[in-house]
Design an enzyme around this catalytic site. Structure first.
Site, PDB file in Angstrom:
ATOM      1  N   CYS A 165     -83.762  53.063 -79.060  1.00 21.00           N
ATOM      2  CA  CYS A 165     -83.456  54.501 -79.205  1.00 21.00           C
ATOM      3  C   CYS A 165     -81.973  54.806 -79.008  1.00 21.00           C
ATOM      4  O   CYS A 165     -81.500  55.869 -79.397  1.00 21.00           O
ATOM      5  CB  CYS A 165     -84.285  55.314 -78.221  1.00 21.00           C
ATOM      6  N   HIS A 185     -81.376  62.215 -78.107  1.00 19.13           N
ATOM      7  CA  HIS A 185     -82.413  61.430 -78.779  1.00 19.13           C
ATOM      8  C   HIS A 185     -83.718  62.222 -78.659  1.00 19.13           C
ATOM      9  O   HIS A 185     -84.076  62.697 -77.580  1.00 19.13           O
ATOM     10  CB  HIS A 185     -82.535  60.066 -78.110  1.00 19.13           C
ATOM     11  N   ASN A 212     -90.713  61.022 -82.677  1.00 20.05           N
ATOM     12  CA  ASN A 212     -89.610  60.208 -82.150  1.00 20.05           C
ATOM     13  C   ASN A 212     -89.318  59.107 -83.165  1.00 20.05           C
ATOM     14  O   ASN A 212     -90.141  58.216 -83.370  1.00 20.05           O
ATOM     15  CB  ASN A 212     -90.058  59.638 -80.793  1.00 20.05           C
TER      16      ASN A 212
END
Ligand SMILES: CC(C)(COP(=O)(O)OP(=O)(O)OC[C@H]1O[C@@H](n2cnc3c(N)ncnc32)[C@H](O)[C@@H]1OP(=O)(O)O)[C@@H](O)C(=O)NCCC(=O)NCCS
Length: 331
Positions: A113, A258, A288
């Site tokens: 990420c 993020h 996500n």
């Protein structure tokens, strides 16, 4: 030394929309549970036969167009993905061929990420040292192919989605661009968010039928631990970049975190005392998307006119590794 700034942005998500209701056909979950815990309403699933290098093409085309450049102008590429098309070679090499770039360096980086923010940091060094003039930085993922679409994997599989974001990083003598970047890792927590197989340390072959039966090929997450660490590290690393530049929380015009989970973003916002206009979120639409989430959110924020010249924009990430990072720039 020139400053490194973002000269163009673009993003792409595959057309297959998978709603929370769609997921409830495969597992015991509900739209209400997913929205309440994660803020996600729908996400995109990549189609079979396509990988991150394919998702990166439209994102890169947009980024080039918005920078007023062509493939000929790009002299280096950084491809952040934790879900490369193949183990060998990297997705950057695939994109070089698919888009007909010159024989430029194509560097795949992982860092999950945090891949995009780490990539920004790498690009900044090359621009500042005048090694390259225009760098393509991509975050692209086909994460949903590691989802276990049943009750065993329901905690993870409702969270992730696929997509790609791209930016062009160029040099400028003007007083703008990346002010600083900050990167961290803590590998002792690797098993809190990881995929065990296939693995090169598993011997030959890298995956066995019994591994598949045990579900080692799926992304596994200890949601509570990830949550606990994420809210601490996001706040820490944002403060780190502010302090480095003698700035305060109120100086942030836009925080693009993020897009891990809306509840994490809200908690970070609250701890920092930021107002709603200072924090960007689009997780409800895409879930996500790992390394792609920040460049997708950035491209959308730019398209929506949410960023103006001179704005202080902060990027912050946390994810598997654990690895976390931040970057601050003047737009
Ligand atoms: C995953 C997460 C949403 C779970 O929320 P939570 O409030 O911690 O929920 P719990 O883990 O306590 O689980 C509560 C119950 O819901 C169940 N559950 C898990 N996933 C579910 C789903 N998709 N639908 C319905 N129920 C689910 C659990 O099995 C558990 O059931 P039990 O009480 O019978 O054992 C939360 O931990 C989280 O947001 N973690 C961070 C995840 C993240 O951001 N990851 C990406 C980082 S880059």
């Amino acid at each position: 030394m020139p400053n490194a700034y973002i000269a163009g942005t673009g993003f792409y998500v595959p057309p297959n929309v998978v709603t929370n209701h769609d997921l409830s056909k495969y597992m015991n979950t509900s739209d209400e549970w997913i929205r309440e815990r994660t803020g996600i309403q729908e996400r995109r699933f990549v189609e079979k036969g396509k990988g991150p290098s394919d998702l990166a093409i439209p994102a890169t085309e947009q980024a080039l167009e918005s920078a007023g450049l062509t493939v000929e102008d790009i002299d280096f590429m950084i491809f952040a993905t934790s879900t490369p098309d193949y183990y060998i070679p990297g997705s950057g090499c695939l994109l070089q061929d698919k888009m007909g770039f010159n024989e430029i360096g194509a560097l795949d980086i992982r860092v999950q990420c945090s891949g995009f923010v780490y990539g920004l940091s790498i690009a900044e060094q090359y621009i500042k040292t005048r090694t390259f003039e225009n760098i393509l930085l991509i975050g692209a993922e086909a994460q949903t192919t590691a989802m276990e679409l049943n009750d065993n994997g329901r905690d993870v599989s409702v969270i992730f989605g696929d997509g790609a974001g791209a930016v062009i990083i160029s040099g400028t003598e003007k007083n703008k661009g990346i002010l600083s970047t900050h990167m961290h890792s803590e590998g002792k927590y690797l098993k809190e968010l990881w995929m065990e197989a296939p693995a090169s340390n598993a011997g030959m072959p890298r995956i066995l039928p019994e591994d598949l039966e045990e579900g080692k090929q799926y992304l596994k997450m200890n949601g509570r631990e990830v949550f606990r660490h994420a809210i601490v590290r996001f706040v820490e690393v944002i403060h780190e970049c502010l302090e480095k530049n003698n700035l305060k929380v109120e100086d942030i015009d836009l925080l693009i975190p993020h897009q891990a989970n809306l509840r994490i973003t809200q908690m970070v916002q609250k701890k920092l005392g930021l107002n709603n206009d200072q924090v960007y979120s689009n997780i409800h639409k895409y879930g996500n998307t790992t390394a792609a989430s920040i460049p997708i959110a950035l491209a959308e924020a730019v398209n929506e006119g949410k960023i103006s010249k001179g704005d202080k924009v902060v990027f912050a990430s946390f994810g598997s590794g654990f690895a976390w990072a931040s970057a601050i720039m003047e737009w």
